[in-house]
Scaffold this motif. Structure first.
Motif, PDB file in Angstrom:
ATOM      1  N   PRO A  35     -24.827   6.864 -42.779  1.00  0.00           N
ATOM      2  CA  PRO A  35     -25.485   8.059 -43.336  1.00  0.00           C
ATOM      3  C   PRO A  35     -24.853   9.337 -42.785  1.00  0.00           C
ATOM      4  CG  PRO A  35     -27.075   6.581 -42.262  1.00  0.00           C
ATOM      5  CD  PRO A  35     -25.710   6.092 -41.884  1.00  0.00           C
ATOM      6  N   THR A  36     -24.841  10.379 -43.603  1.00  0.00           N
ATOM      7  CA  THR A  36     -24.476  11.710 -43.130  1.00  0.00           C
ATOM      8  C   THR A  36     -25.590  12.640 -43.608  1.00  0.00           C
ATOM      9  OG1 THR A  36     -23.366  12.517 -45.127  1.00  0.00           O
ATOM     10  CG2 THR A  36     -22.055  11.131 -43.652  1.00  0.00           C
ATOM     11  N   ALA A  37     -25.442  13.910 -43.374  1.00  0.00           N
ATOM     12  CA  ALA A  37     -26.434  14.852 -43.895  1.00  0.00           C
ATOM     13  C   ALA A  37     -26.339  14.942 -45.413  1.00  0.00           C
ATOM     14  CB  ALA A  37     -26.225  16.221 -43.264  1.00  0.00           C
ATOM     15  N   GLY A  38     -25.282  14.377 -46.001  1.00  0.00           N
ATOM     16  CA  GLY A  38     -25.142  14.337 -47.462  1.00  0.00           C
ATOM     17  C   GLY A  38     -25.056  12.893 -47.925  1.00  0.00           C
ATOM     18  N   TRP A  39     -24.047  12.582 -48.736  1.00  0.00           N
ATOM     19  CA  TRP A  39     -23.853  11.190 -49.159  1.00  0.00           C
ATOM     20  C   TRP A  39     -23.144  10.416 -48.059  1.00  0.00           C
ATOM     21  CZ3 TRP A  39     -27.104  10.520 -52.717  1.00  0.00           C
ATOM     22  CH2 TRP A  39     -27.331  11.480 -53.693  1.00  0.00           C
ATOM     23  N   PRO A  40     -23.440   9.109 -47.924  1.00  0.00           N
ATOM     24  CA  PRO A  40     -22.886   8.332 -46.810  1.00  0.00           C
ATOM     25  C   PRO A  40     -21.378   8.153 -46.885  1.00  0.00           C
ATOM     26  CG  PRO A  40     -24.210   6.919 -48.253  1.00  0.00           C
ATOM     27  CD  PRO A  40     -24.383   8.326 -48.748  1.00  0.00           C
TER      28      PRO A  40
END
Lengths: 466, 466
Positions: free
Chosen positions: B60-65
């Motif tokens: 996971p990231t703060a957006g798309w993984p």
């Protein structure tokens, strides 16, 4: 009781029914720009004329039909009722009611109970009120004081594209002594405002496209190419920027201001009277703004508003406008612009000046100019206008002293009456309505009632003058 | 037969299966800008890594993984495979195939049979080809010549917003000897093109709104008010126009060109060689244009293309843009713009220059600047870059002499390799693909086959060098 008092009482006693009749008309969508509900609405209007005792005809044009009607009661004078059955689009707008065509009643702050619906102010509400007034005349057994003719068009919001043709082809049967456009004339404070004319308009679309001169020609391409390929979007931006100073006060199109004439003596007198009641603050509230473009007030501010033409960008679109990012060099860019013309300006000349400007700045091969519509201003006047005098007296009979404007800042094809047919025209009626062309277009419920009464008085005053 | 010849033969014999595997990946929509199909696609990519014998993790990231993976075969060297599983939006585009995500095969003029699908060129086609090549290694019993790490992101089309965070947080496990981005490198004529770097990008949105300074503040109002009220649309048009000369050749933002450095000696030599094969006409055909912005050719044209930064309008929208007419004074206007940065330029400095420009021209209180993304350029070089040398040799092994460009005019976050991780990076692979970010994005079917072979040769060359 006078016959007018009988009619007033009938309107009061039967207002629930009258309001329902207004709601029925406004609930029927009639978006001319999108072709929604036009035939149904024309049929409803023809039905209202027939119900009022007239003959009605739905007359085809090259666009949406005109509803024409006649009611000959053998009176000395004939009034031509001009109106519109089309309304503005609502796509993309956020309304406070669930459905812009739901006929919803909503308590609005400072206004009381309102009918909130697209077209209720501009102009189906006043139009329905007119027919309600006729219904009241019939119900109390009072003959109509004047003969009536009706010309209700379906393309006002498209700039009345085919109305000039209709008028030219029907000059004989449109013969009348005066013309009338029903209108809710009270502002947010309840003040009655009377407009003795309209500005003209030229509505254009500028389309910049890639071509032999440069830029991508048939599709958007990767944005990295902007470094060595031209962009039609930049072309449109620069072309627009070349037409107006950055302070937005002065149009830079050569000859733009050449045809302006100074206000007439009657207009000058009206301006002097106008500033005694005109409140700029009310205008700002109505327009959702905090300050004017000019640090002016009184007559100088009104001179800008009424006697200065302007170039407006109604809409602009190019490239990727969705969520997130997409690097794109677009192949096309479009702007919808309008020029508001003051007395003595002509749309055909303005069009030529715009084209000359684009050519002189090197845009002739890059930008196509599409004419959506255009018509000149129309001035009706007051002292020599019996229809305006009858409306003025109606207001005063009902206890209102109107604020009189030499003309409206907006546009309508009144030149068809003042120039083509050569008859006096007036627009008016009590009532409060607003947010035309915007979300939450409204009319106050009580204003609809007052509108009906004022139209009754106007019709009787017209006959009395004769 | 050499092990490479075994792999080539396997790819030829099983190409129908390999093509189906490419179609499967591209048919799965993965529009990061709209959040369509992202989790499904990340899972598919993780599955491909696992199938290739690796461990895979959807991080996971703060957006798309990010899909991260490792295949340790005990080789001396490790290759970090960078890729992207997201694609551009397709909304509003007209495609020649019934569905931009249909995996349709289409005979295209001068190209032969093509797979036409969003993302097939940029970059799911090359990515799927890479995994097909690994499948061929396994099938013929040939160990992978290098250890592999994978970093496949889902936000490349959003400017790789969260990839810098991911790289910073995973510096240890991203340790590798070189990095690789798979790419169809052949142009419309079949010529192989090699790019030794990328430009940087700063993608901004400028939003003009009515406020204390003037204009309607919360909704569009009747267009007739433009004569005495300011328009945020005109503000945006004038602000944009103030940033670029009308000939579109010179950006007027103070300091815009200050950080540019002259091409390196290696770049100069590459330019001199490049003009012997570079054909401007092919570029124009690819870009659907008839002429360049500059009356230049050869090295001077390439200097503009590669070493000059540019300001592009990716999209602009305000007011009424539907059919017909609607006279409106809008309360808001938006433009998406990007700045392409050449070597030595930094996005944070460009952002400050844009803000300074707007402030100096009086737009600070009228226009909001929203940063969508930004990263600096990345230069990989050739002579000191073993990954580039391995790819160059792979091309030559397969009979192609590439046209070598100092860098690409487009952008990718290669600075993460060249700066942050400090390892050589190369992008390449045979194959023909195009119309990235546009309708009818395509890859030739035969090119996909050649891509797989070239990647096999590249991997073996990498190991041979060590």
């Amino acid at each position: 009781m006078s016959s007018l008092e009988h009619i007033y009482r009938y309107i009061d006693d039967h207002f629930d029914d009258h309001l329902e009749r207004v709601r029925t008309l406004v609930r029927q969508p009639s978006i001319s720009g999108e072709g929604v509900g036009m035939a149904e609405t024309a049929a409803m209007v023809a039905g209202l004329i027939a119900e009022a005792g007239g003959s009605a005809e739905i007359v085809p044009t090259a666009g949406w039909p005109v509803v024409y009607g006649e009611i000959n009661v053998g009176a000395a004078k004939t009034l031509l009722v001009y109106g519109m059955y089309d309304v503005q689009p609502v796509a993309g707008e956020k309304w406070s009611v669930p459905d812009p065509f739901g006929g919803h009643l909503l308590e609005m702050s400072n206004l009381g109970l309102c009918l909130v619906n697209r077209g209720v102010a501009n102009q189906k509400g006043p139009l329905a009120s007119f027919f309600n007034t006729l219904q009241a005349f019939r119900a109390v057994g009072q003959p109509y004081p004047v003969n009536l003719k009706f010309m209700i068009e379906g393309e006002e919001e498209l700039g009345s594209r085919h109305l000039p043709d209709f008028v030219a082809q029907n000059r004989e049967r449109l013969k009348a002594d005066y013309a009338f456009f029903a209108h809710f004339s009270q502002d947010l404070t309840g003040k009655v405002i009377m407009y003795l004319g309209v500005k003209g308009i030229l509505f254009l679309e500028l389309i910049a496209r890639g071509g032999d001169w440069g830029g991508p020609t048939s599709r958007g391409i990767h944005g990295s190419n902007a470094v060595w390929l031209h962009s039609p979007t930049w072309v449109l931006v620069h072309a627009l920027a070349s037409m107006l100073t950055p302070d937005q006060k002065h149009v830079l199109i050569d000859g733009f201001y050449d045809d302006i004439v100074p206000p007439s003596a009657e207009d000058e007198a009206l301006l002097e009277r106008l500033i005694t009641t005109f409140t700029p603050e009310t205008e700002l509230i109505r327009d959702d703004a905090r300050r004017f473009k000019y640090d002016l007030t009184g007559v100088p501010l009104l001179r800008k508003y009424l006697y200065q033409p302007q170039l407006n960008i109604d809409g602009i679109i190019s490239g990727y406008t969705g969520e997130g990012t997409k690097t794109l060099l677009p192949h096309e860019a479009r702007a919808k612009i309008d020029i508001r013309m003051v007395p003595n300006m002509r749309p055909e000349r303005m069009l030529q000046l715009v084209k000359d400007h684009l050519a002189r700045h090197g845009y002739a091969d890059k930008i196509e100019v599409v004419v959506h519509d255009g018509y000149p201003p129309g001035k009706a006047g007051l002292s020599a206008n019996p229809a305006a005098q009858a409306m003025l007296k109606a207001y005063r009979d009902l206890g209102f002293e109107p604020e009189i404007w030499p003309h409206l800042a907006g546009s309508a094809p009144f030149y068809l009456f003042t120039e083509t047919l050569g008859i006096p025209v007036v627009m008016g009626g009590l009532g409060q309505g607003g947010r035309q062309h915007s979300p939450d277009e409204y009319a106050t419920v009580d204003g609809i009632r007052m509108c009906e009464k004022s139209i009754a008085a106007f019709l009787l005053n017209l006959a009395d003058q004769s």
